[in-house]
Design a protein around this motif. Structure first.
Motif, PDB file in Angstrom:
ATOM      1  N   SER A   9      14.759  57.651 -55.983  1.00  0.00           N
ATOM      2  CA  SER A   9      13.413  58.212 -56.182  1.00  0.00           C
ATOM      3  C   SER A   9      13.238  58.747 -57.589  1.00  0.00           C
ATOM      4  N   GLY A  10      14.331  58.995 -58.285  1.00  0.00           N
ATOM      5  CA  GLY A  10      14.237  59.733 -59.547  1.00  0.00           C
ATOM      6  C   GLY A  10      14.889  59.033 -60.710  1.00  0.00           C
ATOM      7  N   SER A  11      15.718  59.787 -61.423  1.00  0.00           N
ATOM      8  CA  SER A  11      16.238  59.301 -62.708  1.00  0.00           C
ATOM      9  C   SER A  11      17.269  58.191 -62.555  1.00  0.00           C
ATOM     10  N   GLY A  12      17.925  58.127 -61.409  1.00  0.00           N
ATOM     11  CA  GLY A  12      18.843  57.014 -61.169  1.00  0.00           C
ATOM     12  C   GLY A  12      20.145  57.070 -61.956  1.00  0.00           C
ATOM     13  N   SER A  13      20.615  58.266 -62.281  1.00  0.00           N
ATOM     14  CA  SER A  13      21.896  58.332 -63.007  1.00  0.00           C
ATOM     15  C   SER A  13      23.062  57.942 -62.105  1.00  0.00           C
ATOM     16  N   ASN A  14      22.957  58.223 -60.822  1.00  0.00           N
ATOM     17  CA  ASN A  14      24.005  57.762 -59.898  1.00  0.00           C
ATOM     18  C   ASN A  14      23.974  56.240 -59.779  1.00  0.00           C
ATOM     19  N   GLN A  16      23.010  54.252 -62.132  1.00  0.00           N
ATOM     20  CA  GLN A  16      23.573  53.742 -63.383  1.00  0.00           C
ATOM     21  C   GLN A  16      25.102  53.735 -63.337  1.00  0.00           C
ATOM     22  N   ALA A  17      25.680  54.782 -62.754  1.00  0.00           N
ATOM     23  CA  ALA A  17      27.148  54.846 -62.646  1.00  0.00           C
ATOM     24  C   ALA A  17      27.671  53.682 -61.806  1.00  0.00           C
ATOM     25  N   LEU A  18      26.942  53.341 -60.734  1.00  0.00           N
ATOM     26  CA  LEU A  18      27.358  52.205 -59.892  1.00  0.00           C
ATOM     27  C   LEU A  18      27.201  50.889 -60.646  1.00  0.00           C
ATOM     28  N   ILE A  19      26.078  50.742 -61.367  1.00  0.00           N
ATOM     29  CA  ILE A  19      25.860  49.514 -62.146  1.00  0.00           C
ATOM     30  C   ILE A  19      26.972  49.360 -63.183  1.00  0.00           C
ATOM     31  N   ASP A  20      27.283  50.450 -63.883  1.00  0.00           N
ATOM     32  CA  ASP A  20      28.326  50.398 -64.919  1.00  0.00           C
ATOM     33  C   ASP A  20      29.677  50.032 -64.309  1.00  0.00           C
ATOM     34  N   ALA A  21      30.000  50.689 -63.193  1.00  0.00           N
ATOM     35  CA  ALA A  21      31.308  50.426 -62.570  1.00  0.00           C
ATOM     36  C   ALA A  21      31.394  48.981 -62.081  1.00  0.00           C
ATOM     37  N   ALA A  22      30.255  48.434 -61.654  1.00  0.00           N
ATOM     38  CA  ALA A  22      30.244  47.066 -61.116  1.00  0.00           C
ATOM     39  C   ALA A  22      30.436  46.011 -62.200  1.00  0.00           C
ATOM     40  N   THR A  23      30.251  46.403 -63.469  1.00  0.00           N
ATOM     41  CA  THR A  23      30.449  45.421 -64.547  1.00  0.00           C
ATOM     42  C   THR A  23      31.928  45.239 -64.880  1.00  0.00           C
ATOM     43  N   ASP A  24      32.791  46.137 -64.405  1.00  0.00           N
ATOM     44  CA  ASP A  24      34.228  45.959 -64.610  1.00  0.00           C
ATOM     45  C   ASP A  24      34.656  44.630 -64.028  1.00  0.00           C
ATOM     46  N   PRO A  25      35.450  43.854 -64.789  1.00  0.00           N
ATOM     47  CA  PRO A  25      35.929  42.610 -64.190  1.00  0.00           C
ATOM     48  C   PRO A  25      36.753  42.954 -62.949  1.00  0.00           C
ATOM     49  N   ARG A  46      15.983  51.288 -64.875  1.00  0.00           N
ATOM     50  CA  ARG A  46      17.402  50.989 -65.120  1.00  0.00           C
ATOM     51  C   ARG A  46      17.783  49.673 -64.434  1.00  0.00           C
ATOM     52  N   ALA A  47      17.268  49.470 -63.219  1.00  0.00           N
ATOM     53  CA  ALA A  47      17.566  48.239 -62.493  1.00  0.00           C
ATOM     54  C   ALA A  47      17.013  47.032 -63.257  1.00  0.00           C
ATOM     55  N   VAL A  48      15.739  47.125 -63.636  1.00  0.00           N
ATOM     56  CA  VAL A  48      15.100  46.015 -64.356  1.00  0.00           C
ATOM     57  C   VAL A  48      15.870  45.721 -65.638  1.00  0.00           C
ATOM     58  N   GLY A  49      16.252  46.772 -66.360  1.00  0.00           N
ATOM     59  CA  GLY A  49      16.993  46.614 -67.605  1.00  0.00           C
ATOM     60  C   GLY A  49      18.342  45.926 -67.423  1.00  0.00           C
ATOM     61  N   ASN A  50      18.844  45.991 -66.202  1.00  0.00           N
ATOM     62  CA  ASN A  50      20.133  45.356 -65.919  1.00  0.00           C
ATOM     63  C   ASN A  50      19.975  44.061 -65.123  1.00  0.00           C
TER      64      ASN A  50
END
Ligand code: GAR
Length: 200
Positions: A9-14, A16-25, A46-50
């Motif tokens: 609903s908000g800033s989505g920093s959590n 973002q942490a999941l998106i970042d962690a998911a990029t790990d090979p 953040r979702a659209v940007g990724n």
């Protein structure tokens, strides 16, 4: 990998942490869709940007709360997730979503203390010296489901709701990523009933 739908609903920093962690090979999970209960949130951006598909499901667009619940369950199903993560989603999920999907939530207090929409403020107002964050399964109640993990944060004399929440969120993001990784690797699958069980 475990397919995640993240609700914000908000800033989505959590998120973002999941998106970042998911990029790990070799990451054992990936974010396949992000849903929100309102337009124009930073979380959706953040979702659209990724390059992650998004959907919006607004309560006022439906005649009844049950219709909203049905619509949200269907939008989530379209992404075929293994797990739904409520990460700062400020709506109570309905019975249809919960019947069709496994859902975890992150909350900025040490449950069962201070459930609801103002966990940080309520802990400060009560005068506790230690608060924190909790990751738990979502059941029909408000922040009442089985606890998966928690982190503690000390409240300092000069804290405001904002400074305290920011410190909680630093630990909260790590906790959430670790919980999702553990669930994805089947290292823990403490079920919604609170019992530890093998996933299959
Ligand atoms: C998080 O601290 C989360 O625990 C809280 O909203 C914040 C969202 O931050 N959720 C609740 O209070 C739910 N009752 P984010 O949008 O930056 O991830």
């Amino acid at each position: 990998p475990l397919r995640l739908v993240v609700l914000v609903s908000g800033s989505g920093s959590n998120l973002q942490a999941l998106i970042d962690a998911a990029t790990d090979p070799g990451a054992p999970f990936r974010v396949v869709a992000v849903g929100a209960d309102r337009d124009g949130t930073l979380g959706l951006e953040r979702a659209v940007g990724n390059g992650i598909p998004t959907f919006v499901c607004r309560v006022p667009d439906y005649t009844t709360r049950a219709d909203w619940d049905e619509a949200l369950a269907r939008l989530i199903s379209d992404a075929a997730p293994d797990l739904v993560v409520s990460a700062g989603f400020m709506k109570v999920l309905g019975p249809t979503v919960l019947a069709r999907h496994r859902v975890i939530n992150t909350h900025p207090a040490l449950l069962p203390s201070f459930p609801g929409a103002h966990g940080v403020r309520d802990a400060m107002a009560h005068g506790v010296r230690v608060t924190g964050c909790t990751c738990h399964w979502v059941d029909a109640g408000v922040d009442t489901g089985a606890i998966i993990d928690q982190r503690a944060v000390r409240i300092e004399d000069d804290d405001t709701v904002e400074t305290l929440h920011e410190r909680i969120k630093v630990l909260e993001r790590d906790m959430l990523v670790e919980v999702v990784r553990a669930l994805a690797q089947h290292r823990t699958w403490q079920g919604p009933d609170g019992l530890s069980s093998g996933r299959e």
